[in-house]
Design an enzyme around this catalytic site. Structure first.
Site, PDB file in Angstrom:
ATOM      1  N   PRO A  28      -4.741   8.539  13.255  1.00 26.57           N
ATOM      2  CA  PRO A  28      -3.301   8.769  13.355  1.00 26.57           C
ATOM      3  C   PRO A  28      -2.896  10.114  12.758  1.00 26.57           C
ATOM      4  O   PRO A  28      -2.903  10.289  11.549  1.00 26.57           O
ATOM      5  CB  PRO A  28      -2.685   7.611  12.557  1.00 26.57           C
ATOM      6  N   GLU A  29      -2.581  11.035  13.625  1.00 34.11           N
ATOM      7  CA  GLU A  29      -2.023  12.311  13.195  1.00 34.11           C
ATOM      8  C   GLU A  29      -0.531  12.255  13.491  1.00 34.11           C
ATOM      9  O   GLU A  29      -0.006  11.204  13.854  1.00 34.11           O
ATOM     10  CB  GLU A  29      -2.719  13.467  13.929  1.00 34.11           C
TER      11      GLU A  29
END
Length: 301
Positions: A28-29
């Site tokens: 998750p960026e």
DNA sequence: ACAGGATCCTGGGGGC
DNA sequence: TGCCCCCAGGATCCTG
């Protein structure tokens, strides 16, 4: 005591299903975190927390028992993103803050829905709904800050940098000019700009046509500006696609993202560059696998 | 001060 | 078939 109908549950361990299928999350960026926040917002805003269950296994930051009592009966007023952090504002000024780490998932489910393995925190909500935090590798965290000032102090101590949209050109140039680190390392540094991780760092450098090993202070102003714009372009495009789904990452509503179909270089080692056809190469830069086109992103120039 | 490396964690995959 | 090792990479701590 909390309002009628509330309860604190901390039974030491949540149901654990080692045989269960592990759905590995995408990394998750910023785009993935933004997608989760947008998905969760309508389900959480205005909802009161009626119960809290915490698992036995510690996350990156251990969940403190006293937070159960702190949050019980409080209403979630807003859900926002800061870098890769998810910030829930509660009445009483407290902040409930999540980081998804590598494999974290934050979803809203019906209270009766099957509890998946590696679920570490469950917040009961009004209307028989639940906010659930899963994270099989436990690099993620859930933390409570007593006040906005306490949260700001945490961000300040971590020296969390500015959001990548509308970055000040002078700031960006000076950050690059003062460092001997590679562009890849600079993009990954949350103190310089918040929200970029390994995937979007590579995609950004391809977009800007800059080699990941180029040293920050060697970059001319034109290239620096191109890089600054590329960060926002790539991240915005990914947000529009609901982020990237690798294996089984899901957003807050269980929907998948599609940006992985538009990866130009990430995970495409040996495949032809979409711009020039040269084979994409993979190097280790700043300790991370780094994908780039040797033709479009020359090491010097 | 700065840069790079080790650490945490789990499951998947390659090699033998 | 099974074991071992490496890899993935967020933040954070430690070392040179």
């Amino acid at each position: 005591m909390g309002p009628r109908g509330t309860e604190v549950v901390s039974r030491g361990s949540l149901p654990y299903n080692p045989a269960g299928v592990v759905e590995e999350g995408a990394v998750p960026e910023l785009p993935e975190v933004e997608t989760v926040v947008r998905d969760l917002r309508p389900h959480l805003t205005g909802r009161r927390i009626t119960s809290i269950e915490s698992g036995r296994k510690a996350l990156r930051k251990p969940w403190k028992k006293r937070w159960n009592a702190d949050l019980l009966g409080q209403t979630i007023r807003s859900v926002e993103r800061r870098g890769k952090w998810i910030v829930c504002r509660l009445d009483g000024d407290r902040r409930l803050v999540f980081h998804l780490g590598m494999t974290g998932q934050l979803t809203v489910a019906d209270a009766g829905a099957e509890r998946e393995s590696h679920t570490h925190l469950i917040f009961g909500l009004e209307g028989l709904r639940q906010l659930r935090f899963r994270d099989y590798r436990r690099f993620g965290s859930a933390t409570v800050y007593e006040s906005p000032a306490a949260l700001e102090q945490f961000f300040a101590r971590a020296r969390l940098g500015p959001e990548p949209f509308g970055l000040d050109a002078t700031y960006w140039r000076s950050q690059l000019a003062r460092t001997a680190r590679s562009l890849k390392a600079v993009l990954l540094d949350q103190r310089v700009v918040a929200g970029v991780g390994n995937i979007y760092a590579d995609e950004t450098l391809f977009q800007a046509r800059l080699h990941p090993k180029v040293v920050g202070r060697d970059l001319d102003a034109t290239s620096a500006d191109r890089l600054r714009r590329a960060v926002a372009t790539v991240l915005n495009r990914a947000i529009a696609r609901r982020g990237s789904t690798i294996r089984n990452y899901v957003g807050g509503e269980g929907l998948t993202g599609s940006y992985q179909r538009e990866f130009r270089v990430y995970g495409r080692t040996g495949e032809p560059c979409p711009r020039c056809g040269a084979p994409i190469e993979c190097l280790r830069v700043a300790g991370r696998a780094t994908h780039f086109c040797p033709q479009c992103q020359p090491a010097r120039g």
